[in-house]
Design an enzyme around this catalytic site. Structure first.
Site, mmCIF file in Angstrom:
data_model
loop_
_atom_site.group_PDB
_atom_site.id
_atom_site.type_symbol
_atom_site.label_atom_id
_atom_site.label_comp_id
_atom_site.label_asym_id
_atom_site.label_seq_id
_atom_site.Cartn_x
_atom_site.Cartn_y
_atom_site.Cartn_z
ATOM 1 N N CYS A 110 -1.224 4.066 11.160
ATOM 2 C CA CYS A 110 -1.531 5.313 12.069
ATOM 3 C C CYS A 110 -2.742 5.560 12.928
ATOM 4 C CB CYS A 110 -1.010 6.581 11.006
ATOM 5 S SG CYS A 110 -2.393 6.831 9.648
ATOM 6 N N CYS B 299 0.741 -1.268 0.095
ATOM 7 C CA CYS B 299 -0.003 0.055 -0.039
ATOM 8 C C CYS B 299 0.916 1.228 -0.034
ATOM 9 C CB CYS B 299 -0.896 0.009 1.288
ATOM 10 S SG CYS B 299 -1.995 -1.451 1.298
ATOM 11 N N ASP C 8 0.978 -1.526 5.044
ATOM 12 C CA ASP C 8 0.704 -0.165 5.538
ATOM 13 C C ASP C 8 -0.782 0.283 5.054
ATOM 14 O OD1 ASP C 8 0.975 1.947 6.902
ATOM 15 O OD2 ASP C 8 1.930 3.292 5.345
#
Ligand SMILES: C[S@@+](CC[C@H](N)C(=O)[O-])C[C@H]1O[C@@H](n2cnc3c(N)ncnc32)[C@H](O)[C@@H]1O
Length: 435
Positions: free
Chosen positions: A361, A239, A308
């Site tokens: 995140c 990603c 990610d």
């Protein structure tokens, strides 16, 4: 007759920002993506207005509603009105030109201030930003010594300190940085740390424009460091756009080997191609595809994988998001489903894989520990490595230890403690048959 001169045009930068806000409010694209795509030269300056609107959206929308400015001026575009009101009341406190929308908003100034409780400054005051400015040296284009020489030329003082015995001493030193000082990170060799007041300075610096410097927060830098593919290895970034971690991985590999960088969104794929090219990545092979369909035949000999995926972004401190911050269980469930599929594909589709880094995140366990737990249950030939041990135990925040054998091996950067955005990282290794 209204008395207004209709031929006076609304300044282009207001129109562009209003167009971006309109598209984001209609949920066609995220604000972040729209900002990346925006080419207008003056737009950068206007990003601050968008940020102020995002941070104070509720109050501004309410003031617009209370004053009835849109009802009384039906030809005034609602997004343009939001931008102009934000700029006039919270931003520069003045508006350029004499176009009709600008004059209309100016006429409502006092009523808007009253509707905002009489003291708009208390609204506009930013939360004190204690996060330092992290600047990573892109070693594809710039050596560390050359970077330090440039900083000395610009009169930056390198903070002298003995090697840090522990992580707390390091955090204390960051907090004590003077405005003209910088220091080197203790975990990421090519990461420079500056006082928070230098955020804008580095955002508009020539080295940043040339991609010799990457403005990359501490937590996201840990991912490539922990994946740690050696020079000459073969990596798959599932990603990849906009490409920050691909670029960092190419630095870690000394720009030798192969990185297959996959991105499915066509616009973000173009950004990935441009970013990695201008950042001097010679080993990146971009692939426009759904990563779940990428095979070992297409990407031969993959040894290291970075996963990610899209996530809630709940760890980002300055995220430009119009979504309310509350946890949305339905959205999290959907995201976690995709994250599990993505990580499982990494674990099953590439027979030569040795190590996988999974990062988000997000600070939500649903996207982190629970994804790791589920994928380990489904793929018992993988084990978790202790990310904290990889950082020589000079780290504090790990995952929730109620997830047995999982929590303590995963790593978090937490905004409250680590002076960085909130990031989660888990590192997996393929077990050998004896294990
Ligand atoms: C968190 S961002 C990646 C950030 C990137 N690793 C970096 O450091 O710059 C997630 C990216 O994954 C992409 N993506 C989501 N699902 C995907 C899929 N199934 N296949 C390929 N890319 C996907 C999204 O479009 C988005 O660009």
């Amino acid at each position: 007759m209204s008395g207004f001169n209709h031929s006076v045009k609304v300044p282009t930068q207001y129109k562009r920002v209003a167009a971006v806000l309109k598209t984001a409010l209609e949920r066609k694209k995220s604000l972040k993506t729209l900002i990346y795509e925006e080419k207008h030269a003056r737009f950068r300056g206007m990003q601050a207005v968008l940020k102020q609107y995002v941070d104070n959206r509720g109050a501004i929308d309410e003031a617009i509603e209370k004053t009835q400015i849109l009802q009384e001026n039906p030809r005034l575009c609602p997004s343009l009105c939001k931008v102009l009101v934000t700029e006039l009341i919270l931003g520069r406190k003045q508006l350029n030109g004499e176009s009709k929308p600008v004059q209309t908003v100016r006429e409502y100034r006092d009523r808007l201030i009253e509707a905002l409780g009489g003291d708009p400054n208390s609204l506009g005051q930013k939360k004190k930003d204690i996060k330092p400015r992290y600047v990573r040296i892109n070693r594809n284009l710039l050596g560390i010594n050359d970077a330090l020489a440039m900083l000395a030329d610009e009169q930056w003082r390198k903070k002298d300190h003995p090697p840090f015995e522990n992580y707390d001493d390091f955090l204390k030193a960051i907090k004590e940085l003077e405005e003209d000082e910088y220091m080197m990170d203790m975990h990421v060799d090519d990461l420079l740390i500056f006082h928070p007041k230098n955020k804008h300075y580095w955002a508009s610096h020539q080295y940043t424009a040339e991609k010799r410097f990457m403005l990359q927060d501490k937590g996201t830098c840990l991912v490539a460091e922990l994946l740690s593919p050696p020079a000459g290895s073969t990596v798959l970034d599932m990603c990849a756009a906009p490409g920050m971690k691909t670029i960092h991985v190419s630095n870690v590999m000394h720009n030798q080997g192969v990185i297959y960088s996959v991105e499915q969104n066509p616009e973000r794929y173009n950004i990935l191609c441009n970013m990695t090219k201008s950042a001097g990545c010679e080993i990146v092979q971009p692939i426009k595809a759904d990563a779940l369909t990428v095979t070992a035949e297409q990407c031969q000999g993959v040894e290291y994988i970075l996963v990610d995926p899209s996530c809630s972004g709940s760890g980002m401190q300055n995220r430009m998001s119009l979504d309310p911050d509350e946890k949305n269980p339905d959205r999290l469930k959907k995201l976690a489903g995709l994250q599990i599929k993505m990580l499982s594909h990494a674990m099953t589709a590439f027979p030569d894989v040795k190590r996988i880094a999974y990062s988000t995140c997000s600070l939500y366990e649903e996207e982190n520990e629970q994804v790791v737990q589920r994928c380990l249950e489904m793929n018992p030939s993988f084990k978790l490595l202790s990310a904290k041990k990889s950082l020589r135990n000079k780290w504090r925040n790990v995952g929730n230890q109620e997830y047995k054998k999982i929590g303590k091996n995963c790593l978090y950067t937490r905004p409250s403690d680590d002076l960085a955005d909130g990031i989660f990282v888990a590192i997996f290794e393929k077990t050998t048959s004896e294990e």
